[in-house]
Scaffold this active site. Structure first.
Site, PDB file in Angstrom:
ATOM      1  N   ASN A  25      -2.214  34.041 -50.452  1.00 50.50           N
ATOM      2  CA  ASN A  25      -2.593  34.323 -48.905  1.00 50.50           C
ATOM      3  C   ASN A  25      -3.186  35.378 -48.746  1.00 50.50           C
ATOM      4  O   ASN A  25      -2.873  36.542 -49.002  1.00 50.50           O
ATOM      5  CB  ASN A  25      -1.296  34.414 -48.092  1.00 50.50           C
ATOM      6  CG  ASN A  25      -1.412  34.724 -46.597  1.00 50.50           C
ATOM      7  OD1 ASN A  25      -2.578  34.735 -46.090  1.00 50.50           O
ATOM      8  ND2 ASN A  25      -0.435  35.177 -45.971  1.00 50.50           N
ATOM      9  N   TRP A  26      -4.524  35.277 -48.523  1.00 51.15           N
ATOM     10  CA  TRP A  26      -5.280  37.066 -48.345  1.00 51.15           C
ATOM     11  C   TRP A  26      -5.282  37.402 -47.117  1.00 51.15           C
ATOM     12  O   TRP A  26      -5.875  38.328 -47.315  1.00 51.15           O
ATOM     13  CB  TRP A  26      -6.705  36.352 -48.693  1.00 51.15           C
ATOM     14  CG  TRP A  26      -7.312  35.757 -50.293  1.00 51.15           C
ATOM     15  CD1 TRP A  26      -6.312  35.562 -51.203  1.00 51.15           C
ATOM     16  CD2 TRP A  26      -8.679  35.390 -50.797  1.00 51.15           C
ATOM     17  NE1 TRP A  26      -7.144  35.091 -52.240  1.00 51.15           N
ATOM     18  CE2 TRP A  26      -8.220  35.061 -51.912  1.00 51.15           C
ATOM     19  CE3 TRP A  26      -9.636  35.463 -50.085  1.00 51.15           C
ATOM     20  CZ2 TRP A  26      -9.428  34.590 -52.862  1.00 51.15           C
ATOM     21  CZ3 TRP A  26     -10.889  35.291 -50.940  1.00 51.15           C
ATOM     22  CH2 TRP A  26     -10.652  34.761 -52.238  1.00 51.15           C
ATOM     23  N   LYS A  27      -4.740  36.865 -46.310  1.00 55.16           N
ATOM     24  CA  LYS A  27      -4.453  37.626 -44.938  1.00 55.16           C
ATOM     25  C   LYS A  27      -5.846  37.827 -44.418  1.00 55.16           C
ATOM     26  O   LYS A  27      -6.937  37.171 -44.735  1.00 55.16           O
ATOM     27  CB  LYS A  27      -3.522  38.756 -44.899  1.00 55.16           C
ATOM     28  CG  LYS A  27      -2.292  38.269 -45.650  1.00 55.16           C
ATOM     29  CD  LYS A  27      -1.304  39.330 -45.559  1.00 55.16           C
ATOM     30  CE  LYS A  27      -0.031  39.010 -46.216  1.00 55.16           C
ATOM     31  NZ  LYS A  27       1.422  39.568 -46.156  1.00 55.16           N
ATOM     32  N   HIS A 110       3.818  32.129 -40.374  1.00 56.68           N
ATOM     33  CA  HIS A 110       4.067  33.527 -41.366  1.00 56.68           C
ATOM     34  C   HIS A 110       4.555  34.659 -40.347  1.00 56.68           C
ATOM     35  O   HIS A 110       4.160  34.408 -39.213  1.00 56.68           O
ATOM     36  CB  HIS A 110       2.682  33.773 -41.774  1.00 56.68           C
ATOM     37  CG  HIS A 110       2.681  35.026 -42.664  1.00 56.68           C
ATOM     38  ND1 HIS A 110       2.931  36.287 -42.504  1.00 56.68           N
ATOM     39  CD2 HIS A 110       2.572  34.922 -44.133  1.00 56.68           C
ATOM     40  CE1 HIS A 110       3.128  37.145 -43.610  1.00 56.68           C
ATOM     41  NE2 HIS A 110       2.864  36.138 -44.394  1.00 56.68           N
ATOM     42  N   GLU A 112       3.705  37.275 -40.020  1.00 58.88           N
ATOM     43  CA  GLU A 112       2.650  38.179 -39.111  1.00 58.88           C
ATOM     44  C   GLU A 112       2.386  37.430 -38.122  1.00 58.88           C
ATOM     45  O   GLU A 112       1.978  37.951 -36.870  1.00 58.88           O
ATOM     46  CB  GLU A 112       1.560  38.423 -40.109  1.00 58.88           C
ATOM     47  CG  GLU A 112       1.912  39.790 -41.102  1.00 58.88           C
ATOM     48  CD  GLU A 112       1.468  39.519 -42.411  1.00 58.88           C
ATOM     49  OE1 GLU A 112       0.426  39.145 -42.434  1.00 58.88           O
ATOM     50  OE2 GLU A 112       2.003  40.061 -43.298  1.00 58.88           O
ATOM     51  N   GLU A 182      10.065  34.165 -47.054  1.00 55.10           N
ATOM     52  CA  GLU A 182       9.241  35.546 -46.931  1.00 55.10           C
ATOM     53  C   GLU A 182      10.290  36.483 -46.347  1.00 55.10           C
ATOM     54  O   GLU A 182      10.123  36.448 -45.062  1.00 55.10           O
ATOM     55  CB  GLU A 182       8.323  35.440 -46.589  1.00 55.10           C
ATOM     56  CG  GLU A 182       7.142  34.744 -47.511  1.00 55.10           C
ATOM     57  CD  GLU A 182       5.578  35.243 -47.407  1.00 55.10           C
ATOM     58  OE1 GLU A 182       4.987  35.124 -48.277  1.00 55.10           O
ATOM     59  OE2 GLU A 182       5.198  35.250 -46.075  1.00 55.10           O
ATOM     60  N   GLY A 188       4.624  43.242 -48.433  1.00 58.18           N
ATOM     61  CA  GLY A 188       3.742  44.483 -48.245  1.00 58.18           C
ATOM     62  C   GLY A 188       4.499  45.725 -48.695  1.00 58.18           C
ATOM     63  O   GLY A 188       3.950  46.873 -48.559  1.00 58.18           O
ATOM     64  N   SER A 228       5.876  40.950 -52.145  1.00 55.48           N
ATOM     65  CA  SER A 228       6.018  41.861 -53.336  1.00 55.48           C
ATOM     66  C   SER A 228       5.803  41.135 -54.469  1.00 55.48           C
ATOM     67  O   SER A 228       6.344  41.834 -55.608  1.00 55.48           O
ATOM     68  CB  SER A 228       6.697  42.986 -53.218  1.00 55.48           C
ATOM     69  OG  SER A 228       6.457  43.870 -51.946  1.00 55.48           O
ATOM     70  N   GLY A 249       0.792  37.703 -51.355  1.00 53.52           N
ATOM     71  CA  GLY A 249      -0.128  38.632 -50.636  1.00 53.52           C
ATOM     72  C   GLY A 249      -1.161  39.668 -51.485  1.00 53.52           C
ATOM     73  O   GLY A 249      -1.978  38.748 -52.104  1.00 53.52           O
TER      74      GLY A 249
HETATM   75  P1  13P Z   1       2.713  40.709 -50.181  1.00 58.66           P
HETATM   76  O1  13P Z   1       2.438  39.680 -51.682  1.00 58.66           O
HETATM   77  O2  13P Z   1       1.622  41.406 -50.171  1.00 58.66           O
HETATM   78  O3  13P Z   1       4.128  41.312 -50.111  1.00 58.66           O
HETATM   79  O4  13P Z   1       2.768  39.574 -49.183  1.00 58.66           O
HETATM   80  C1  13P Z   1       3.488  38.540 -49.118  1.00 58.66           C
HETATM   81  C2  13P Z   1       3.019  37.550 -48.010  1.00 58.66           C
HETATM   82  O5  13P Z   1       3.308  37.872 -46.939  1.00 58.66           O
HETATM   83  C3  13P Z   1       2.536  36.378 -48.393  1.00 58.66           C
HETATM   84  O6  13P Z   1       2.204  35.529 -47.341  1.00 58.66           O
END
Ligand code: 13P
Length: 273
Positions: A25-27, A110, A112, A182, A188, A228, A249
């Protein structure tokens, strides 16, 4: 109709094989040019790990050129979000009808999206049903925040997220979906859950799906861990009984790290056999 009587001594049916799924997931990262360069850098390597299903979820505007780049490979594409209507006056939104031309997967719910954009469990249910209508596979993200975990509410929160997301979804569709656990406190932060903690919740999610449908749906649904994930900890997750992959992420933005995560996932598979 032929009845098969297995008798008491018949061997049990073989366990369901769940193909591991690693999704990046590149966000909101990478321009179109940068997206194509990153895919190009890792495509051959990702394609070589045939026993792991790999999905890349770049920003919307990179999906179409990315589709052209990955054609003729086993690597798949996913979107990071979607609206539930087919079309209409919904400025700025993207529909399942549009996405199905360019990708196979869509991340829904998600944390977010839930947090910054106020998406509710009910909104996510509408999106899940809309995605399935157009043969997009939803990756439904669920998870608790730190206060909820500390208050002992993890199962209550996640049970409700799963139950509402799957409302009015039939058992055939439910067995094909993906659920990503998650925990918000691990996203993150560099502080991943331990394999054991993540597995306990993934097992609970599987039991919830089995309770809503039946055991065979519970056995088939794929459950990822996210938060993470790195090349250093992926093996800890992939060696657990109920974790079928990862939603990655930060580490999915580095070609070398993402390839290593996929490579180590395939190594764990060999050890499990
Ligand atoms: P990170 O791997 O950066 O913690 O992000 C996880 C995430 O939200 C994937 O959707």
């Amino acid at each position: 109709m032929v009845q098969i009587n297995r008798g008491n001594n018949a061997p049990p049916p073989p366990p369901v094989q769940r193909i591991p799924l690693i999704a990046g997931n590149w966000k909101m990262n990478k321009t179109v040019d940068e997206s194509l360069a990153l895919i190009d850098e890792m495509l051959d390597d990702l394609n070589a790990y045939e026993e792991v299903e790999t999905v890349i979820c770049p920003p919307f505007i990179a999906l179409f050129p990315a589709m052209e780049l990955i054609e003729d490979t086993e690597v798949k594409l996913g979107a990071q979000n979607m609206y539930f209507k087919d079309n209409g006056a919904f400025t700025g939104e993207i529909s399942p009808l549009m996405l199905r031309e360019v990708c196979d997967y869509v991340i829904l719910g998600h944390s977010e999206r839930r947090g910054y954009f106020h998406e509710t469990n009910e909104d996510i249910n509408l999106k899940v049903k809309a995605a399935l209508k157009y043969d997009l596979t939803p990756i439904i993200a669920v998870g608790e925040n730190l206060a909820q975990r500390e208050a002992g509410l993890t199962e209550e929160i996640i049970g409700l997220q799963v139950e509402i997301a799957l409302r009015e979804v039939n058992s055939y569709d439910a067995s094909g979906i993906v659920i990503a656990y998650e925990p918000l406190w691990a996203i993150g932060t560099g502080r991943a859950a331990s394999g054991e903690v993540a597995n306990d919740v993934c097992k609970f999610i599987r039991q919830t799906v089995a309770r809503l449908y039946d055991q065979s749906v519970g056995d088939r649904v794929r459950i990822q861990y996210g938060g993470s994930v790195t090349p250093d900890n992926i093996s800890e997750f992939m060696s657990q009984s109920d974790i079928d992959g990862a939603l990655v992420g930060g580490a999915s933005l580095k070609a070398g790290d993402f390839v290593k995560i996929v490579a180590r996932t395939q190594e764990c598979l060999a050890k499990k056999k």
